[in-house]
Design a protein around this motif. Structure first.
Motif, PDB file in Angstrom:
ATOM      1  N   LYS A  49      26.552  25.187  97.401  1.00  0.00           N
ATOM      2  CA  LYS A  49      26.446  24.126  98.411  1.00  0.00           C
ATOM      3  C   LYS A  49      25.534  23.019  97.933  1.00  0.00           C
ATOM      4  O   LYS A  49      25.786  21.839  98.167  1.00  0.00           O
ATOM      5  CB  LYS A  49      25.922  24.721  99.720  1.00  0.00           C
ATOM      6  CG  LYS A  49      25.830  23.719 100.862  1.00  0.00           C
ATOM      7  CD  LYS A  49      25.369  24.389 102.148  1.00  0.00           C
ATOM      8  CE  LYS A  49      25.315  23.367 103.283  1.00  0.00           C
ATOM      9  NZ  LYS A  49      24.861  23.999 104.565  1.00  0.00           N
ATOM     10  N   ASN A  50      24.433  23.407  97.286  1.00  0.00           N
ATOM     11  CA  ASN A  50      23.491  22.435  96.737  1.00  0.00           C
ATOM     12  C   ASN A  50      23.346  22.731  95.246  1.00  0.00           C
ATOM     13  O   ASN A  50      22.616  23.631  94.853  1.00  0.00           O
ATOM     14  CB  ASN A  50      22.145  22.540  97.458  1.00  0.00           C
ATOM     15  CG  ASN A  50      21.168  21.459  97.056  1.00  0.00           C
ATOM     16  OD1 ASN A  50      21.149  21.016  95.906  1.00  0.00           O
ATOM     17  ND2 ASN A  50      20.336  21.028  97.998  1.00  0.00           N
ATOM     18  N   ASN A  77      17.010  28.305  93.360  1.00  0.00           N
ATOM     19  CA  ASN A  77      16.878  28.426  94.812  1.00  0.00           C
ATOM     20  C   ASN A  77      18.281  28.603  95.381  1.00  0.00           C
ATOM     21  O   ASN A  77      19.037  27.639  95.514  1.00  0.00           O
ATOM     22  CB  ASN A  77      16.215  27.186  95.398  1.00  0.00           C
ATOM     23  CG  ASN A  77      16.019  27.289  96.902  1.00  0.00           C
ATOM     24  OD1 ASN A  77      16.353  28.311  97.510  1.00  0.00           O
ATOM     25  ND2 ASN A  77      15.487  26.244  97.502  1.00  0.00           N
ATOM     26  N   TRP A  78      18.643  29.863  95.700  1.00  0.00           N
ATOM     27  CA  TRP A  78      20.017  30.179  96.075  1.00  0.00           C
ATOM     28  C   TRP A  78      20.220  30.311  97.582  1.00  0.00           C
ATOM     29  O   TRP A  78      21.316  30.686  98.020  1.00  0.00           O
ATOM     30  CB  TRP A  78      20.423  31.491  95.404  1.00  0.00           C
ATOM     31  CG  TRP A  78      20.220  31.494  93.921  1.00  0.00           C
ATOM     32  CD1 TRP A  78      20.871  30.717  93.008  1.00  0.00           C
ATOM     33  CD2 TRP A  78      19.314  32.302  93.163  1.00  0.00           C
ATOM     34  NE1 TRP A  78      20.441  30.982  91.733  1.00  0.00           N
ATOM     35  CE2 TRP A  78      19.479  31.950  91.789  1.00  0.00           C
ATOM     36  CE3 TRP A  78      18.380  33.277  93.487  1.00  0.00           C
ATOM     37  CZ2 TRP A  78      18.739  32.540  90.767  1.00  0.00           C
ATOM     38  CZ3 TRP A  78      17.643  33.873  92.470  1.00  0.00           C
ATOM     39  CH2 TRP A  78      17.826  33.504  91.134  1.00  0.00           C
ATOM     40  N   THR A  79      19.218  30.017  98.376  1.00  0.00           N
ATOM     41  CA  THR A  79      19.280  30.330  99.808  1.00  0.00           C
ATOM     42  C   THR A  79      20.355  29.550 100.559  1.00  0.00           C
ATOM     43  O   THR A  79      20.848  30.006 101.589  1.00  0.00           O
ATOM     44  CB  THR A  79      17.922  30.068 100.476  1.00  0.00           C
ATOM     45  OG1 THR A  79      17.507  28.726 100.168  1.00  0.00           O
ATOM     46  CG2 THR A  79      16.873  31.041  99.976  1.00  0.00           C
ATOM     47  N   ASP A  80      20.745  28.363 100.057  1.00  0.00           N
ATOM     48  CA  ASP A  80      21.817  27.600 100.728  1.00  0.00           C
ATOM     49  C   ASP A  80      23.175  28.216 100.502  1.00  0.00           C
ATOM     50  O   ASP A  80      24.142  27.901 101.205  1.00  0.00           O
ATOM     51  CB  ASP A  80      21.822  26.149 100.236  1.00  0.00           C
ATOM     52  CG  ASP A  80      20.675  25.334 100.804  1.00  0.00           C
ATOM     53  OD1 ASP A  80      20.107  25.773 101.825  1.00  0.00           O
ATOM     54  OD2 ASP A  80      20.344  24.287 100.233  1.00  0.00           O
ATOM     55  N   GLY A 101      22.180  33.715  99.710  1.00  0.00           N
ATOM     56  CA  GLY A 101      22.791  32.854 100.701  1.00  0.00           C
ATOM     57  C   GLY A 101      24.225  33.249 101.020  1.00  0.00           C
ATOM     58  O   GLY A 101      24.765  34.229 100.492  1.00  0.00           O
ATOM     59  N   SER A 126      30.231  33.074 108.208  1.00  0.00           N
ATOM     60  CA  SER A 126      29.633  33.205 106.875  1.00  0.00           C
ATOM     61  C   SER A 126      29.424  34.667 106.505  1.00  0.00           C
ATOM     62  O   SER A 126      29.139  35.511 107.367  1.00  0.00           O
ATOM     63  CB  SER A 126      28.294  32.465 106.826  1.00  0.00           C
ATOM     64  OG  SER A 126      28.481  31.077 107.020  1.00  0.00           O
ATOM     65  N   GLU A 164      19.667  22.602  93.658  1.00  0.00           N
ATOM     66  CA  GLU A 164      18.812  23.725  94.064  1.00  0.00           C
ATOM     67  C   GLU A 164      19.317  25.039  93.463  1.00  0.00           C
ATOM     68  O   GLU A 164      18.545  25.874  93.034  1.00  0.00           O
ATOM     69  CB  GLU A 164      18.766  23.820  95.593  1.00  0.00           C
ATOM     70  CG  GLU A 164      18.009  22.710  96.280  1.00  0.00           C
ATOM     71  CD  GLU A 164      16.534  22.764  95.936  1.00  0.00           C
ATOM     72  OE1 GLU A 164      15.966  23.866  95.876  1.00  0.00           O
ATOM     73  OE2 GLU A 164      15.946  21.679  95.715  1.00  0.00           O
ATOM     74  N   TRP A 165      20.637  25.193  93.424  1.00  0.00           N
ATOM     75  CA  TRP A 165      21.224  26.428  92.901  1.00  0.00           C
ATOM     76  C   TRP A 165      20.821  26.652  91.450  1.00  0.00           C
ATOM     77  O   TRP A 165      20.383  27.736  91.065  1.00  0.00           O
ATOM     78  CB  TRP A 165      22.737  26.363  93.031  1.00  0.00           C
ATOM     79  CG  TRP A 165      23.449  27.613  92.604  1.00  0.00           C
ATOM     80  CD1 TRP A 165      23.904  27.912  91.362  1.00  0.00           C
ATOM     81  CD2 TRP A 165      23.762  28.750  93.427  1.00  0.00           C
ATOM     82  NE1 TRP A 165      24.497  29.154  91.346  1.00  0.00           N
ATOM     83  CE2 TRP A 165      24.428  29.695  92.593  1.00  0.00           C
ATOM     84  CE3 TRP A 165      23.562  29.062  94.760  1.00  0.00           C
ATOM     85  CZ2 TRP A 165      24.883  30.908  93.078  1.00  0.00           C
ATOM     86  CZ3 TRP A 165      24.025  30.281  95.238  1.00  0.00           C
ATOM     87  CH2 TRP A 165      24.673  31.195  94.404  1.00  0.00           C
TER      88      TRP A 165
END
Length: 821
Positions: free
Chosen positions: A315-316, A324-327, A293, A404, A319-320
């Motif tokens: 960011k989250n 789940n690192w996509t954010d 991300g 970003s 999830e991190w």
């Protein structure tokens, strides 16, 4: 008069001889071109003058559809290696196809009914010749304009990037020449993946899946791609106005985009004339586009691989830390430039903001071009409130980024220094003071909690797996449950040890991918080689299934069962450690055209017998009665001597001594291997595994997947059934291993496979009978009844409407279908 007739006869004979000679040259492929007056029929080919490439009709290796395509392939390689296909979307259904130059001057492919299947589709051509060049390029020159090339295959690439071919973008015409993958290894129609240059300010090589990026090389710096180590030899021409072309001139290798979206470098061996696969340009998990991300960097040497850049936080958070690192990450402290609302003078704008230096980086995507020199590059970034990073490379100058920062990777040999803009130091200090104070308070509470935690009888990290083992329901009436957890009898590995042993789960150590997660090769500090299955966080196989596999297989010892050496449960990580099987899994041999000959018929027969003996041990001979429930070719591993070992017991069920059948609301397994009573009604027994065994037998014999459609849209079971009814059972055998002297034995094994896949469970033999039929010569086998033809992708879940959910595996990927009660 006699002299005149004789002269005419000689002239006619000379014409016939010349025509015959030309026809023979086409048949044997000694010609490299055709003209307006000639054509290529199905049995004829063109051969380049250097003898490297051939052009004509072909059928993809291992295809059973017998469709005919027109293409170009390497002539002398042992394994068919096609580099270009003309009629990829419109194959010829038989051998009636013809390639010719049409009346309007285009190269065309027609079928036996003279229907147009493919054309070069050049407007107003004047071609009378088509020539196959030494570099594999098929050309259509203009006969009236000094041989100007009207059309060439190099300008219509498919899945192979050959030497002296160009990929690239043209700003004037809007064209972008890309590679496109085949749909599958035996289907040349357009696949899901493309590869080519992206028209950025600094060109980059990208791979897309359905037009969404999945990998990028980093920008071209004039010598190599930043972020693409160990790959050189490319030449790139760029006008910095949207037109760029990439090529290379080394004839010893070529690049191939496979149907799974992986780009491989293939080397041409001068001694064997064969092509061997080198490395893929995507080698680690960090190569996946945007893996971590925005504002996060990926390193394959770290666990976890994703980390926020200093000055940023997830960011989250939830999830991190669940993987789940996509954010990605966000700034902890805003930039000062933003705070000043852009109203100050240019000399004070951005005052106080600084840069964080990151070394050996694959820089983010979408770099912008700047004319600033090395000294002015950081100042130019600071003067622009939207600038978030800069980098300077001596070959291409100053690069800046806005917004970003996505797809950064660290610790690369080909990487460069990247400077990320960070907040005003004084502002950071105030935030830092708050953070230190909060950390101090948290530390006090943590110390108190640890004191209380010490009083417990055992650490929670150790008790959690122990409690899970003991919580599982006993299945026998003995005093000791087979599920009793004995930590001293079964090793629990530390996560860091397993991470280090697999080189931090690097892609080059990856052995395969199952429905529950990837499997990696590792080496323990004492030198023992291991296989480590790392359960995916998205997998439905949680702690309970892992414990199920650990306990079940730890109680089993048989030469045809794989050994589990231990497990690891730390935080969200769940890993199983197996003995390492150097020859990997059975499916890697029987379904791969390049490896099929390694397993001759006797080896395949021994593998079928070994699988059966391992299954008999599970069903009858061990202290537990175990139903595997997920028996398939990818779960059969091969040792040094190609002996089979059944693996993956995460879905296995243990039966009590008087239990023969069970029912479940959670149907688990793989379509194509699941028995009908289990798939449709949830009933499973020994005969469910026997059904799976029969499917594996037929796949071993034929070298074809049951999920693959055969002639007349039939799956493998139906295809084998038809051959057996026609008295041609032995013809099911893979031509690579078929031997007339084994014809009778092959036919017997086909019949045993069909007996195992009969629709009704009661009709199927048990495993001991299967072994007896395999090993007894001249055994009288019962007539097989019609098998269950259920192995289809469009399989319906009718009959499961009263169950809350079902979990199956399709092509080794777990999915869950939710149905109403």
């Amino acid at each position: 008069m006699v002299v005149l007739v004789s002269t005419r006869c000689r002239f006619v004979l000379l014409l016939l001889a010349a025509f015959s000679c030309f026809s023979l040259k086409l048949c044997f492929g000694s010609e490299d071109s055709i003209t307006f007056s000639t054509s290529i029929k199905d049995s004829e080919t063109l051969l380049s003058r250097n003898g490297v490439f051939r052009f004509g009709f072909f059928t993809p290796v291992n295809s059973t559809a017998r469709l005919r395509y027109v293409g170009i392939w390497y002539d002398k390689t042992p394994v068919q290696t096609v580099v270009w296909v003309a009629n990829k979307e419109a194959p010829v259904n038989d051998t009636s196809g013809v390639v010719s130059i049409s009346e309007d001057g285009n190269l065309v492919v027609n079928d036996g009914l003279n229907r147009l299947l493919w054309s070069t589709n050049v407007t107003s051509p004047n071609a009378t010749l088509v020539q196959l060049m030494d570099n594999g390029n098929l050309r259509l020159p203009d006969s009236r304009n000094n041989g100007e090339v009207l059309w060439e295959s190099f300008e219509h690439p498919y899945d192979t990037f050959l030497p002296r071919m160009s990929l690239g973008t043209n700003n004037r015409t809007g064209e972008n020449l890309k590679l496109t993958s085949w749909r599958s290894s035996d289907d040349p129609s357009t696949g899901n993946y493309t590869a080519g240059l992206a028209p950025f300010a600094y060109p980059e090589l990208l791979i897309w899946k359905n037009n969404v990026p999945i990998w990028r090389s980093g920008p071209w710096n004039g010598q190599h791609f930043i972020g693409l180590p160990d790959v050189d030899g490319f030449s790139l021409n760029n006008d910095y106005q949207g037109t760029a072309s990439l090529s290379y001139a080394n004839d010893s290798f070529m690049y191939h985009l496979d149907p799974d979206g992986v780009m491989y470098q293939r080397y041409l061996s001068a001694s064997t004339r064969g092509l061997r696969i080198g490395g893929s340009i995507t080698s680690t998990a960090c190569d996946a586009y945007g893996e971590c991300g925005p504002f996060a960097s990926c390193s394959s040497r770290e666990v976890p691989p994703c980390n926020c850049v200093k000055g940023f936080e997830p960011k989250n958070q939830k999830e991190w830390y669940n993987g789940n690192w996509t954010d990605g990450c966000v700034r902890i402290v805003p930039l000062r430039c933003k705070k000043e609302n852009n109203v100050s003078s240019s000399s004070s704008r951005g005052k106080g903001d600084g840069f964080l230096k990151l070394q050996k980086m694959k820089v983010p995507v979408s770099a912008e071009r700047s004319l600033a020199d090395e000294k002015d590059c950081p100042e130019q970034c600071l003067e622009n409130c939207s600038c978030t990073a800069y980098a300077y490379d001596g070959r291409i100058g100053c690069m800046v980024w806005s917004g970003s920062l996505v797809d950064m990777q660290s610790s690369l040999a080909s990487g460069i220094d990247l400077y990320i803009r960070i907040a005003h130091p004084e502002k950071r200090h105030s935030y830092l003071a708050i953070a230190i104070g909060a950390a101090f308070v948290a530390a006090v509470f943590l110390l108190l909690a640890c004191q209380k935690f010490k009083k417990r009888s055992a650490p929670e990290s150790r008790r959690r797996p122990e409690l899970m083992f003991n919580r599982m329901e006993p299945v026998t009436n003995e005093n000791e449950s087979p599920y009793t957890f004995k930590p001293n009898e079964f090793p629990l590995f530390e996560f860091q040890v397993l991470a280090k042993s697999t080189d931090y789960f690097s892609h080059r150590n990856k052995l395969g991918q199952g429905g529950f997660g990837p499997v990696y090769k590792g080496k323990l500090p004492e030198g023992q080689e291991i296989a480590v299955k790392r359960l995916s966080r998205a997998s439905r196989q949680g702690l309970e299934e892992l414990m199920n596999e650990v306990v079940v297989i730890s109680k089993l010892q048989h030469r045809n069962l794989v050994r589990v050496l231990g497990c690891c449960i730390e935080g969200e990580e769940r890993l199983l450690v197996y003995e390492y099987m150097p020859n990997k899994s059975l499916d890697a041999y029987i379904f791969d055209p390049t490896k099929q000959k390694i397993l001759d018929w006797k080896t395949r027969f021994n593998i079928m017998e070994g699988i059966s003996r391992g299954l008999l041990y599970l069903h009858r001979d061990s202290r537990l009665k175990i139903i595997h429930r997920d028996l398939k070719a990818s779960n059969i591993l091969l040792d040094d001597n190609l002996n089979p070992k059944i693996s993956d017991f995460g879905l296995a069920r243990v039966f009590e001594g008087n239990e023969d059948e069970a029912e479940t609301r959670r149907v688990v397994g793989t379509y194509g291997y699941m028995s009908p009573e289990y798939a449709m009604e949830g009933y499973f027994s020994e005969k469910s595994d026997v059904f799976s065994l029969g499917v594996i037998f037929l796949e071993i014999i034929s070298g074809r997947r049951n999920s693959h459609k055969e002639e007349n849209n039939l799956n493998l079971l139906a295809y084998a059934w038809n051959l057996w009814n026609d008295g041609e059972a032995a013809s099911l055998a893979n031509p690579a291993v078929f031997d007339e002297c084994f014809g009778k034995e092959i036919a017997k094994c086909v019949q045993i496979g069909l007996l195992c896949v009969q629709e009704l469970a009661n009709d199927r033999p048990n495993v001991s009978n299967v072994i007896w039929m395999l090993t007894t010569e001249n055994a009288h086998l019962p007539e097989a009844k019609q098998p269950a033809f259920i192995a289809r992708r469009e399989f319906s879940v009718v009959g499961l409407s009263d169950r809350s959910s079902q979990m199956v595996t399709i092509d080794d990927a777990s999915v869950t279908a939710i149905t109403g009660r």
